[in-house]
Design an enzyme around this catalytic site. Structure first.
Site, PDB file in Angstrom:
ATOM      1  N   SER A   1      46.026  24.401  25.849  1.00  0.00           N
ATOM      2  CA  SER A   1      45.561  25.224  24.705  1.00  0.00           C
ATOM      3  C   SER A   1      44.769  24.325  23.947  1.00  0.00           C
ATOM      4  O   SER A   1      45.247  23.150  23.683  1.00  0.00           O
ATOM      5  CB  SER A   1      46.767  25.906  24.364  1.00  0.00           C
TER       6      SER A   1
ATOM      7  N   TYR B   1      55.250  27.784  20.961  1.00  0.00           N
ATOM      8  CA  TYR B   1      53.985  27.711  21.818  1.00  0.00           C
ATOM      9  C   TYR B   1      53.215  26.442  21.339  1.00  0.00           C
ATOM     10  O   TYR B   1      52.813  25.658  22.559  1.00  0.00           O
ATOM     11  CB  TYR B   1      53.043  28.971  21.571  1.00  0.00           C
TER      12      TYR B   1
HETATM   13  C1  BGC Z   1      46.406  31.422  22.658  1.00  0.00           C
HETATM   14  C2  BGC Z   1      45.476  32.625  22.104  1.00  0.00           C
HETATM   15  C3  BGC Z   1      44.685  32.203  21.002  1.00  0.00           C
HETATM   16  C4  BGC Z   1      43.881  30.848  21.297  1.00  0.00           C
HETATM   17  C5  BGC Z   1      43.371  30.489  19.903  1.00  0.00           C
HETATM   18  C6  BGC Z   1      45.416  30.303  23.133  1.00  0.00           C
HETATM   19  O1  BGC Z   1      46.123  29.160  23.499  1.00  0.00           O
HETATM   20  O2  BGC Z   1      46.928  31.839  24.289  1.00  0.00           O
HETATM   21  O3  BGC Z   1      46.259  33.663  22.042  1.00  0.00           O
HETATM   22  O4  BGC Z   1      44.021  33.204  20.764  1.00  0.00           O
HETATM   23  O5  BGC Z   1      44.854  29.968  21.706  1.00  0.00           O
HETATM   24  O6  BGC Z   1      44.111  30.374  18.860  1.00  0.00           O
END
Ligand code: BGC
Length: 266
Positions: A152, A165
Site C-alpha cells: 500500500s 494497517y
Molecule cells: C487503503 C485504502 C486507502 C488507500 C489510500 C490503501 O492501502 O486500503 O483504504 O484509501 O490506501 O489512503
C-alpha cells in the site's frame, strides 16, 4: 510487448472481491490458470471462477484463512491438486480495523498484523518451497517463480487512525525486500505493488461524493484508481516483460505518494 502467461499457474489470495478479484481476472485474461482464494465469501469467488471457465480459461476457487499455517498448507495442496504446479503467487489478502491508537484493541492490532503481514509470510514461504521442487521452463518463463506482495502507499505514508494497517504494510516492504535479497539467485523474482486509493468495495465511502473530492486533493493525477489499474501492473510484474525487476515496489497511486500537500505549501 505482447504479454502471455499461458502455461503458468497463479494463486491469488483474497480474490473474492476488490483488487484480488481484479488481479485474478487480469491473470486469467493473460492466459494463466488461476486459483481464486477466499476467506469468508465463497459465492463471489466461485462465480468469478465460473466466469473465467465460461470464457475458456482455467480457474478454481479455494477457501483458506491465510493467517493460519494449516489452512495455507491446504490452500497450496489444493493448488497442486487442481493444476499440478505454481508459478505466480499474488499475496493480496488484507484488511483494515481502524481506530485511534488509544482505542485500538489488541485483538484488532493482532488481526491486521496476522492477515496482512504473517499471512504474506506464510504464503510466500509455501510458494518458495513449491518453486524449489520445480524446474525453470524457459519456453514459458525465464524465472523459476514470481511472488507479488500487495502492499500500500501506507508502507511509506504514515496513517493516523490506522496504525495497525500502516505497520503491517511497512512490514510487508522489508519482508518483500529481504525475501528478494535471499532468493534472487534461485531466479525467483519478488516484488510489491503499492496501490493508493482504488475504487473497490472497501473504499466506497472514501471514493464517493464529497469524500471523493477531498480524496482527489491527495492524488496529483486527478482521478481515483480502478481495480484494473492494479491488475495491469500485476500482470506485467508476473510476466517476463519485467524480468529484470526484482525487489522493487511499484506504486500504482496516481502520485499519492508524492506528498501533494506540498504543491502550494512548504
Ligand atoms: C487503503 C485504502 C486507502 C488507500 C489510500 C490503501 O492501502 O486500503 O483504504 O484509501 O490506501 O489512503
Amino acid at each position: 510487448m505482447q504479454i502471455s502467461l499461458k502455461g503458468q499457474v497463479a494463486l491469488v489470495t483474497g480474490a473474492s472481491s476488490g483488487l484480488g478479484a481484479g488481479a485474478a481476472q487480469g491473470l486469467a485474461d493473460a492466459g494463466a490458470a488461476v486459483v481464486i482464494n477466499y476467506h469468508s465469501q465463497p459465492e463471489p469467488a466461485e462465480k468469478l471462477a465460473e466466469q473465467i471457465r465460461a470464457a475458456g480459461g482455467q480457474a478454481v476457487a479455494v477457501g483458506a484463512d491465510v493467517s493460519r499455517e494449516d489452512e495455507v498448507e491446504k490452500l497450496f495442496a489444493e493448488t497442486l491438486k487442481a493444476f499440478g504446479r505454481l508459478d505466480i503467487l499474488i499475496a493480496n489478502s488484507g484488511l483494515q480495523k481502524d481506530s485511534p491508537i488509544a482505542e485500538m484493541t489488541l485483538e484488532d492490532w493482532n488481526t491486521v498484523i496476522n492477515v496482512n503481514l504473517t499471512g504474506q509470510f506464510l504464503c510466500a514461504r509455501a510458494a518458495l518451497r513449491q518453486f524449489a521442487r520445480q524446474e525453470i521452463r524457459p519456453e514459458v518463463s525465464l524465472a523459476l517463480g514470481k511472488i507479488i506482495h500487495m502492499s500500500s502507499v501506507h508502507q511509506v505514508i504514515p496513517w493516523a487512525g490506522h496504525v495497525n494497517y500502516a505497520a503491517s504494510k511497512g512490514g510487508v516492504n522489508l519482508l518483500m525486500r529481504s525475501i528478494a535479497q535471499e532468493v534472487g539467485e534461485q531466479r525467483i523474482r519478488v516484488n510489491s505493488i503499492a496501490p493508493g486509493a482504488i475504487r473497490t468495495a472497501i473504499n466506497t465511502k472514501a471514493t464517493s461524493g464529497d469524500a471523493e473530492k477531498k480524496l482527489l486533493e491527495l492524488i496529483p493525477y486527478g482521478r481515483v484508481g480502478e481495480a484494473e489499474d492494479v491488475a495491469n501492473a500485476v500482470v506485467w510484474l508476473a510476466s517476463d516483460a519485467s524480468d529484470y525487476v526484482h525487489g522493487t515496489t511499484l506504486f500504482i497511486d496516481g502520485g499519492m505518494s508524492l506528498y501533494p500537500e506540498f504543491r502550494n505549501n512548504g
